[in-house]
Structures are given as C-alpha cells and as structure tokens.
Design a protein around this motif. Structure first.
Motif, PDB file in Angstrom:
ATOM      1  N   UNK A  23      -2.160  10.571 -11.874  1.00 35.56           N
ATOM      2  CA  UNK A  23      -2.820   9.265 -11.865  1.00 35.56           C
ATOM      3  C   UNK A  23      -1.978   8.241 -11.095  1.00 35.56           C
ATOM      4  N   UNK A  29      -2.099   6.100  -3.646  1.00 30.89           N
ATOM      5  CA  UNK A  29      -2.971   6.437  -2.512  1.00 30.89           C
ATOM      6  C   UNK A  29      -4.048   5.391  -2.308  1.00 30.89           C
ATOM      7  N   UNK A  30      -4.587   4.896  -3.432  1.00 25.60           N
ATOM      8  CA  UNK A  30      -5.608   3.848  -3.312  1.00 25.60           C
ATOM      9  C   UNK A  30      -4.994   2.595  -2.697  1.00 25.60           C
ATOM     10  N   UNK A  33      -4.950   2.988   0.965  1.00 21.82           N
ATOM     11  CA  UNK A  33      -6.257   2.822   1.593  1.00 21.82           C
ATOM     12  C   UNK A  33      -6.662   1.351   1.629  1.00 21.82           C
ATOM     13  N   UNK A  34      -6.309   0.622   0.578  1.00 22.43           N
ATOM     14  CA  UNK A  34      -6.602  -0.822   0.592  1.00 22.43           C
ATOM     15  C   UNK A  34      -5.875  -1.481   1.754  1.00 22.43           C
ATOM     16  N   UNK A  36      -5.276  -0.046   4.514  1.00 17.65           N
ATOM     17  CA  UNK A  36      -5.734   0.613   5.748  1.00 17.65           C
ATOM     18  C   UNK A  36      -4.606   1.363   6.456  1.00 17.65           C
ATOM     19  N   UNK A  37      -3.832   2.117   5.713  1.00 13.37           N
ATOM     20  CA  UNK A  37      -2.779   2.918   6.330  1.00 13.37           C
ATOM     21  C   UNK A  37      -3.389   4.082   7.118  1.00 13.37           C
ATOM     22  N   UNK A  39      -3.376   7.230   7.377  1.00 11.94           N
ATOM     23  CA  UNK A  39      -2.914   8.474   6.751  1.00 11.94           C
ATOM     24  C   UNK A  39      -3.410   9.692   7.526  1.00 11.94           C
ATOM     25  N   UNK A  83       0.633  -5.556   2.745  1.00 12.78           N
ATOM     26  CA  UNK A  83      -0.629  -5.421   2.013  1.00 12.78           C
ATOM     27  C   UNK A  83      -0.503  -4.290   0.984  1.00 12.78           C
ATOM     28  N   UNK A  86       1.297  -5.370  -2.103  1.00  8.65           N
ATOM     29  CA  UNK A  86       0.480  -6.228  -2.970  1.00  8.65           C
ATOM     30  C   UNK A  86      -0.651  -5.451  -3.634  1.00  8.65           C
ATOM     31  N   UNK A  87      -0.898  -4.248  -3.149  1.00  8.19           N
ATOM     32  CA  UNK A  87      -2.109  -3.533  -3.568  1.00  8.19           C
ATOM     33  C   UNK A  87      -1.872  -2.504  -4.653  1.00  8.19           C
ATOM     34  N   UNK A  89      -0.775  -1.123  -8.550  1.00  6.70           N
ATOM     35  CA  UNK A  89      -1.138  -1.542  -9.909  1.00  6.70           C
ATOM     36  C   UNK A  89       0.051  -2.173 -10.643  1.00  6.70           C
TER      37      UNK A  89
ATOM     38  N   UNK B 276     -11.994  -1.395   0.904  1.00  8.88           N
ATOM     39  CA  UNK B 276     -10.864  -2.329   0.972  1.00  8.88           C
ATOM     40  C   UNK B 276     -10.448  -2.820  -0.414  1.00  8.88           C
ATOM     41  N   UNK B 279     -10.029   1.051  -2.881  1.00 11.66           N
ATOM     42  CA  UNK B 279      -9.101   2.016  -2.317  1.00 11.66           C
ATOM     43  C   UNK B 279      -9.514   3.457  -2.539  1.00 11.66           C
ATOM     44  N   UNK B 310      -9.673   6.693   7.973  1.00 10.72           N
ATOM     45  CA  UNK B 310      -8.998   6.210   6.763  1.00 10.72           C
ATOM     46  C   UNK B 310      -8.952   7.299   5.694  1.00 10.72           C
TER      47      UNK B 310
END
Ligand code: SF4
Lengths: 187, 559
Positions: A23, A29-30, A33-34, A36-37, A39, A83, A86-87, A89, B276, B279, B310
């Motif tokens: 988890x 990972x999320x 993605x937030x 925009x890496x 990957x 970013x 900051x993204x 949890x 965005x 995620x 992405x």
C-alpha cells in the motif's frame, strides 16, 4: 546504456506506518503520477511501473530510512520533483531524490542492513544470546540493533529479540549500504 | 515509550488499520462555520471507497456552500468489539467527531444486505433506531442509493429518502436545510420535492429524480483516495447512464431511465483531472452498458493517446458484444489486457426471448476468439439461473456456450452463475421465488457439465436477500431483530449468520418461509408502488405478460 533511475529516500511515520508495504509503494506511485513523472513501464499483458522497492517495513514500524527506485524515460524537472514531494500521503516525507544512471535494477543489492531502535514500556528484556552481537546500544527503555542480510533477506528485529510487537515501538533509523552504490554513476 | 497519536495505539491491533485513519489524499477538510454532514456507508471501507456513487454524493455535499462532509464506514468486527467494550461511539473518519454531533447523517444504501449494518451504525452512534423515538435535536437521518427504490423496509428508521439520482435534488435538500428552523420544519419543507420521500409525511407518490444533463459539475475527480488496496483502486468514469435495452429482470434500467451519454470531450476532462488528482494508473469505463456509447472507439483512442506515457491504462467493466466486432475489436489492444467481461446471462434462444436479452451467442464466441488472439489472459462470463420458465435445455445451453467460449478463446474462462432475484420495478416483480435448493441444483449442473470454475452459492444468503428486496414495513421489524441478534455484514459469506435471521423471524411470530414463498403474482398492490420510476407499472405488466406468452412447450426442469 544505463537506465535513468531515481532513488527516493523517505521517512514513514504515523499515520503512514499503519499501512503495509504494498500500500505504501502504491501510494508513492500515485504521487509520481500526480506529478506526471515520465515513468517506464514493464512489458507484458498487464504493464506495470518499473519500480524496485527496498525490503518491506513491518506494518506498525516507523522509519527514517526507506528507499525505492524507479526507472525514468527522461530526467525530472525541478517542478516534477517538487510536485511529487507535495503529492504524497500524510506520514510520508520525501527526504532525497537522487538521480543515477545505473545498470541492473534492484535496490536490494545495494542494501547491506538496517539500524533499528526498539523502545519498551519499562526496562528492555534480556535478549537471546544470538542477538547480542547485533546490539549496538542498550539504554534506558530502548535497544539499538543492527540487522544484516541473512539467507537473502532481513529478519524482523523483534524476531531477533523475541519480543511481541504490542509491547514496544519500533523505529528504523538508518540504512547500511553496500559499497556497490559507488559503482553507479552518480550525476 | 509513547505513540505518535493515541489513535495509533487503538487501531494498530485491528485488521487493516489503514481503514480507520481518514488521512487519505483528498480527504475532506472541515470548513469552519458550516453545517456538518456525516456520509455513511454501511459496509466495509474497502467496498465503500470503491463506490463512485459515494464519492459523487461526497462531492455534492462538501462542495456545497454552508456544508462540510465527513465519512464513516461500518467498523469491522474487531473494531466493533473494541467500541462496545470501551463504550466508544461511532465517529467520523476525518476528525473522529461523534456521529450524533453531526447535523445530518446520510446513508448510501446500495444493496439490501447492508441493512443490518445500517441499523447497527445507528446503535453505535447512540441514536434510537425508530425515527419517532428520536428527538428534534438528533441529526436528520437520510438515505439514498439504489436500494431506496423500495424504501418501505427501512421507512420506520429513516427520516428522509432520496429516490433516484442525487445530483438533481441533493443540492436543493441542503439549501432547504440551511434555511429551515429545525428538523421538523426541514422535513415538511422537503416533502413534495421531486425524488424526496418522507415516511412521516402523509402518503403520496414519489417520482424518481433524474439528472438529465449528466454534466461534470459533481463529478468526483478529486475524491479521497483509499490508503489501502480496494476492489476498485482506479478511476471509474461513467460514460453513459441508463440503458437502452430492456432485460426484464433488470432493475437498474428502471432506476436510471432514460438513457443518456456523455460526449467524449467531457469524458476526457474527467480523465485528465482525475489522473492528476488521484494518481491512479487505471481508468475504467464503468456504466450499465458502456459498449452502447456511440463514440466508444473515439473515447478509447483519446484516452489511450493522452495517457500511455504516464503509464495509465484503460479498461472496460463489462462488454456487450453486439455489433462489437465492428470497431471495438481493433481497440482491444489499447485496453488493459487482463480480462474481458461479458454478461450474456442466458444462452438459449427461447430464454433470451423470455428475458428480452438479445445478445447473439455467435457474437460472444467471436469476441472470445478475438480476445484470445489479442493476448488477453482471461474472460469472465456472467449467467443467471432461476429465470421464469427455465428448463433443462436452457441450463444445458449455458453449458454449451461456456465450452464454446473456452474452445474459441483458448484462454482462462471464469464463470459466475447467480440466481435471478425478482426485483421491484421490473417486469419480473410478479414472479414467485424458486426454492433455493433447486437453484443450487441448477448451478451445480452447470458446474459439473461445463467443468467450469464457478463461485460458491450460499442458499441462505440468497433467501435473505430475496426477502429483503421485495419487503415491506413489517419486514423492517425483523431486520431490526436480526441486527439485535448479531447479524452484520450479511453480504460477506464469512460473516453471514443465518441463525440470527431465523431467530429474528421467530421473534416476530413468523418464519422466513412465509416471506420467501409469498405469492407475489396475486399481490394487487406492492409496497413500492408509491415510487414512480421512469417506467410505469402498466408497461412492466405488459412486458411480463409478453414474457409469459413466450414460455411454451419444453420439458420441465429436473436436475
Ligand atoms: S441487464 Fe444490462 S443490458 Fe439489460 S437492461 Fe439491464 S443494464 Fe441494460
């Protein structure tokens, strides 16, 4: 050509320490993605992000020395790094993002061991003899212990000490690296 | 030795403590000086957090001026034990505020097997079950969701129901609350709004509310993201609502009538914002009949090109393979290739006419072949038994179809066979229940003959669910007894306790058999008749008569 790899160092404390290993990796990972890496995906029928996480931290433990690596198609912009930070949890703090060019892809080969501090309600119980040589410090209400790779993996320090998880609080404070990290070409 | 937070000490011993943190990314932040709405889901966190409906309602409430939303899920058995031992009441997830401190408590009722959890949550909150026993200072208890299409079973316990789609009426309900002087004033003001049913008000008809525009205004692209793995760890995008088909067993098409589509640009907007914000690495096109969308291939193409770099994949919840091989088969490689799902429900031509499901077997087989060729790993098939007029041939036709799908695809085929449950507001609402052991026999026959992996069927759960969906106010008393007898999480086979239910029927001087074997065919008036969906009862009756006309000849089913 060696892959671009980002090695992320992070700490994991309450509330994030109430999450299991998978988890936690999914949450990071999320975050990527937030942000925009770029990957890199594995091939196959269900492609996944090419990611290599360090050994799992037991649920309930906290840590100041967690690591994972992710393969990238391009280098990151400062904005993408910020970013991401900051993204994530609550309870996770991104401490370092190091970019390597690296052959092979497993962070585990670079890790030799970990340092743990186990805190007790009262005085620490007498640990089994076999744990003795790993103990680096024994103080009032805590034991500091190094855990090295054994049979290809890392033992839970509590198994070493023979203590129940409900009787103590465990913190991983550091990571002991293999020399191999110097084989990577640091940017 | 000190814990970072006293809550850490409590939850660390529970199964999946991440369920009780409330520190998710995008968790609702209480806005000062607002009325407080506790949005409750009467089942486990992992189920509730997978629900697009729950997130949508949360978005409406939290986005509303003057209101803050917090969430609450049914505590797991270990947590409940701790709560009862320590006299700890039900609290919100975000700020751990006692539930009874909230101004409004709203329950999302998505299936009847969560009814006992709903009553248990009221009890854990320290609130009386019966609405008439609660005082003016207690929170307003409201409910919405698909199960409210027959609100009678719980109408002694709930102050106000939202019937139909919340988007069109909930904002008005919230405004009304803000301008009301107390609970009674509020309830009398909302009485008569389209889609609102107030059980304490004089009897009348309630029309389902419909959100005709289907715009993105309340789309929860920034919903709280579950901290632990849940069944839907992904972005769910509803690309259309309602269904153009009219399968006679289907309740969803009555609840969500008429059929509406979202244009591709609107879908892309959701996808961009949702990736965005959440995620997630997977987008699922979830609708009753996503394959009916006229622009489906464009939607898949747009999503594919926008997100492939992405690492975001696209999948479809279920496919209806009619005309499917036209454009979609080329697109299969652009979808996540884990599994394809089809719900033919039945396989014989005769039964298709009885239930009015017109999928061609040849289309399914062709689709299966294509899936195999395109590198998919698994096909999921859904069938039903216990359909009216069902005979041996119909069951065996299912067996044949499973075999043919296996042969044509050459990949894993997972089959689910469930018994049909006659539902309110469908043409089959007049059908009597079939003995559960007979249904089990039919499922067993398919299992044996098709050599298929088929999930367990729990006869007792089926009995309770069938009774609940067509229940009435009287049944509410039995549900309350069952809850008091310890029934919880009835949807979960491992928690389901039939003896608690049997005792509940007994406590109320009856027997489950009286309810399960009720003669619905002769019932003049159904308990849910005062709810008007987009499809009037007369049309349902005609459709049922048409089905009856098609049940001719053939041998009787013997297993
Ligand atoms: S079963 Fe599916 S296809 Fe049939 S009416 Fe219902 S939603 Fe439409």
């Amino acid at each position: 050509m060696n892959d671009i790899t980002a090695r992320i160092g992070y700490s994991k404390k309450y509330p994030a320490n109430m999450l299991g290993h998978l988890d936690t990796v999914a949450a990071l990972q999320r975050g990527m993605r937030r942000a925009a890496w770029p990957v890199v995906m594995t091939g196959g029928y269900s492609p996944r992000v090419k990611i290599s996480a360090g050994p799992p931290l037991t649920l309930g433990f906290s840590s100041e020395a967690e690591y994972l690596e992710v393969a990238l198609a391009r280098e990151l912009s400062p904005a993408q790094e910020d970013r991401f930070k900051e993204s994530v949890i609550k309870g996770i703090e991104i401490r370092t993002i190091e970019i390597f060019r690296k052959k092979g892809f497993s962070i585990n080969d670079d890790i030799a061991g970990f340092v743990y501090i186990v805190e007790f309600g009262g005085n620490p119980p007498d640990p089994p003899v076999r744990a003795a040589e790993n103990i680096v410090e024994k103080g009032n209400g805590y034991i500091k212990i190094n855990i090295y790779r054994e049979d290809g993996g890392f033992k839970n320090p509590l198994k070493y000490l023979g203590i129940d998880k409900n009787e103590c609080i465990v913190r991983k404070t550091d990571c002991i690296w293999n020399n191999s990290q110097f084989n990577t070409e640091r940017r | 030795m000190e814990y970072a937070d006293s809550w850490e000490k409590v939850i660390r011993k529970f199964d999946k403590p991440g369920k009780y943190l409330g520190t998710e990314y995008n968790a609702y932040q209480t806005k000062p000086g607002t009325k407080r709405f506790l949005l409750c889901f009467p089942d486990d966190y992992i189920i509730g957090m997978s629900s697009l409906g729950l997130h949508t309602v949360g978005k409406i409430i939290h986005g509303h001026e003057g209101f803050s939303c917090e969430r609450c899920f049914a505590p797991g058995p270990d947590m409940e034990e701790w709560m009862r031992e320590n006299s700890a009441g039900l609290v919100s997830l975000e700020t751990r505020t006692a539930a009874r401190e909230f101004d409004v408590i709203g329950f999302s009722l998505q299936y009847e097997m969560a009814f006992t959890n709903f009553l248990n949550m009221l009890d854990l909150a320290g609130l009386r079950h019966h609405r008439q026993e609660r005082g003016p200072e207690d929170p307003v208890i409201m409910a919405g969701g698909p199960s409210c299409i027959n609100p009678e079973v719980l109408s002694d316990f709930i102050d106000m129901f939202i019937i139909g789609e919340a988007e069109s009426v909930l904002p008005e309900v919230l405004d009304t609350y803000l301008s009301s002087r107390g609970k009674q004033d509020f309830l009398s003001k909302v009485t008569g709004l389209k889609g609102i049913y107030v059980p304490g008000a004089p009897a009348g008809e309630t029309e389902c509310s419909v959100y005709s525009s289907l715009d993105n205004r309340y789309y929860p692209y920034d919903h709280p993201v579950a901290l632990i793995d849940i069944p839907h760890s992904r972005i769910n995008i509803e690309i259309n609502r309602g269904c153009r088909n009219s399968c006679r067993f289907c309740q969803a098409r009555s609840i969500y009538a008429p059929y509406r589509e979202k244009p591709p640009a609107r879908i892309m907007e959701i996808a961009r914002k949702a990736v965005a914000s959440t995620g997630y690495g997977e987008i699922s096109l979830t609708s009753l009949s996503a394959t009916d969308h006229k622009d489906l291939t464009d939607i898949i193409d747009d999503l594919y090109y926008a997100f492939r770099d992405l690492g975001v994949s696209v999948m479809m919840s279920s496919m209806r393979p009619s005309g499917y091989l036209g454009g979609l088969s080329d697109r299969l490689t652009r979808l996540r290739k884990s599994s394809l799902t089809f719900a033919p429900e039945t396989a014989s031509e005769r039964m298709k006419r009885i239930i009015n499901k017109n999928i061609k077997n040849s289309d399914i087989i062709e689709a299966a072949r294509t899936a195999g060729l395109r590198g998919y790993r698994k096909i999921k098939l859904y069938f039903m038994v216990g359909l009216p007029g069902e005979e041996e041939e119909d069951i065996d036709a299912i067996v044949d179809l499973i075999r043919e799908v296996k042969k044509a695809s050459g990949i894993n085929v997972n089959t689910t066979v469930s018994p049909m449950i006659p539902q309110p507001h469908t043409p089959f609402q007049w059908i009597n229940n079939v003995p559960a052991e007979e249904l089990a026999g039919r499922i067993q026959r398919i299992k044996r003959r098709a050599g298929a992996k088929i999930g367990m069927f729990n006869e007792k759960q089926h009995i309770i669910e069938s009774i609940l969906v067509r229940g009435d106010r009287e049944l509410g008393k039995i549900v309350l007894s069952a809850c008091k007898n310890g029934a919880r999480f009835d949807q979960w086979t491992e928690h389901f306790d039939f003896s608690a239910w049997e005792a509940a029927f007994r406590d109320n001087g009856s027997d489950w058999k009286d309810w399960y074997y009720r003669d619905f065919g002769r019932m003049e008036k159904f308990p849910w008749d005062h709810i008007c969906t987009g499809i009037p009862k007369e049309r349902l009756r005609k459709s049922y008569a048409d089905a009856l006309g098609r049940m001719t000849g053939g041998r009787q089913l013997r297993i």
